[in-house]
Design an enzyme around this catalytic site. Structure first.
Site, PDB file in Angstrom:
ATOM      1  N   PRO A   2      -4.362 -10.537   3.322  1.00 44.04           N
ATOM      2  CA  PRO A   2      -4.743 -11.113   4.944  1.00 44.04           C
ATOM      3  C   PRO A   2      -7.060 -10.780   4.968  1.00 44.04           C
ATOM      4  CG  PRO A   2      -3.893  -9.350   4.495  1.00 44.04           C
ATOM      5  CD  PRO A   2      -3.997  -9.878   2.678  1.00 44.04           C
ATOM      6  N   GLU A   3      -7.492 -11.699   5.555  1.00 46.90           N
ATOM      7  CA  GLU A   3      -8.774 -11.734   5.438  1.00 46.90           C
ATOM      8  C   GLU A   3      -9.075 -11.025   7.206  1.00 46.90           C
ATOM      9  OE1 GLU A   3      -9.054 -16.645   5.648  1.00 46.90           O
ATOM     10  OE2 GLU A   3      -7.766 -16.259   4.190  1.00 46.90           O
ATOM     11  N   HIS A 100       9.178   1.306   0.143  1.00 41.88           N
ATOM     12  CA  HIS A 100       7.958   0.984   0.291  1.00 41.88           C
ATOM     13  C   HIS A 100       7.284   1.210   0.909  1.00 41.88           C
ATOM     14  CE1 HIS A 100       9.476  -2.560  -2.819  1.00 41.88           C
ATOM     15  NE2 HIS A 100       9.935  -3.299  -1.952  1.00 41.88           N
ATOM     16  N   ARG A 119       4.574  -4.705  -3.196  1.00 46.72           N
ATOM     17  CA  ARG A 119       4.095  -5.720  -4.267  1.00 46.72           C
ATOM     18  C   ARG A 119       2.775  -4.673  -4.665  1.00 46.72           C
ATOM     19  NH1 ARG A 119       2.848 -12.046  -3.009  1.00 46.72           N
ATOM     20  NH2 ARG A 119       4.638 -12.456  -1.808  1.00 46.72           N
ATOM     21  N   ARG A 160     -28.896 -23.159  -3.864  1.00 44.65           N
ATOM     22  CA  ARG A 160     -27.377 -22.692  -4.954  1.00 44.65           C
ATOM     23  C   ARG A 160     -26.874 -23.800  -5.173  1.00 44.65           C
ATOM     24  NH1 ARG A 160     -25.637 -17.784  -5.101  1.00 44.65           N
ATOM     25  NH2 ARG A 160     -23.318 -17.966  -5.240  1.00 44.65           N
TER      26      ARG A 160
END
Length: 281
Positions: A2-3, A100, A119, A160
């Site tokens: 998830p972002e 879970h 997971r 950079r």
């Protein structure tokens, strides 16, 4: 993983059920997830009131009235489930297996909030009062912070040679961005993900800052992106995946008006990057 939009969506869904609520009962059903859980987690949480529910980067933080903060990360498959809530009686999807369910909070207001993670790449930890946490120490500004300005990003990029896609994924530069939304923002800004960060001009950096914020705002409004595991706290899917311009659209025509290019997929830093070679330079 998830972002920012997915985590913010979950935070907003949990807000009326957790913020300001006393935790009447806490259960821990296994000793670890990605890392060991604090041995005193149940004792610290039971009876505590959540004074604020915040997000920092991709982490959820619940501040406690007795000091300290509960820190949570959803990992790859983590979900926050809400049941029996007075603010909306959400029903559990039978496909989400109870085996879970790893951390369960029951509030005095009647809500049951469950951290479910098939997971077990998620994490739950405690930030003790007066201490910092190593996972948060290195984080840069949030994309919506006043400090995330074109001048700041230009200074962070200066000199950079790393590709701009990887620079934006660096949480020390900007916190919360991930693979999906960086790909989408770079497409809107017309910047090739392979271009060296230090070779992007000031005007294009200024446009990029705006596109990052626009993409995230639209994704949050759509409930995030549900590609595999993400669900809102209500159990609903996010819908921003239907608005992807480039992500996961290899071989599709570029949606930029006037562009005749085709979306291409490459691998950068072990992750897929999607872009249009015709209009991203």
């Amino acid at each position: 993983m998830p972002e920012l939009p997915e985590v913010e969506t979950v935070r907003r869904g949990l807000l009326p059920h957790l913020e300001g609520q006393r935790i009447a009962r806490a259960e821990v059903r296994r000793p670890d997830l990605r890392w060991p859980l604090p041995v005193d987690l149940v004792q610290v949480l039971t009876g505590a009131t959540v004074t604020a529910l915040r997000r920092r980067s991709k982490y959820l933080l619940a501040d406690l009235d007795r000091g300290g903060t509960l820190l949570m990360h959803l990992g790859m498959s983590g979900r926050m489930l809400v049941q029996g809530a007075s603010f909306g009686d959400f029903h559990r999807d039978p496909a989400i297996l109870p085996r879970h369910d790893h951390v369960v909070l029951v509030t005095a207001g009647g809500s049951t909030i469950t951290f479910n993670d098939a997971r077990r790449f998620g994490m739950v930890d405690l930030i003790r009062e007066g201490t910092a946490h190593p996972l948060l120490d290195h984080l840069g500004p949030e994309p919506f912070d006043d400090g995330f300005t074109p001048a700041y990003l230009a200074a962070a990029f200066a000199g950079r040679r790393v590709p701009v896609k990887q620079a934006l994924l660096d949480q020390r530069i900007v916190a919360g961005l991930g693979n999906i939304y960086v790909s989408e923002a770079l497409h809107r800004a017309g910047i090739d993900p392979r271009r060296a960060a230090g070779r992007i001009g000031a005007a294009r950096i200024a446009a990029l800052v705006g596109h990052v914020r626009d993409v995230l705002t639209e994704a949050i409004a759509a409930g995030g992106s549900s590609l595999r595991d993400h669900r809102q706290a209500s159990g609903e899917l996010g819908y921003f995946q239907h608005s992807f311009r480039v992500y996961d659209r290899e071989g599709a025509p570029c949606p930029m008006p006037g562009c005749s290019g085709t979306i291409r997929r490459i691998v950068q830093g072990g992750r897929s990057s999607f872009y249009c070679p015709a209009c991203q330079r």
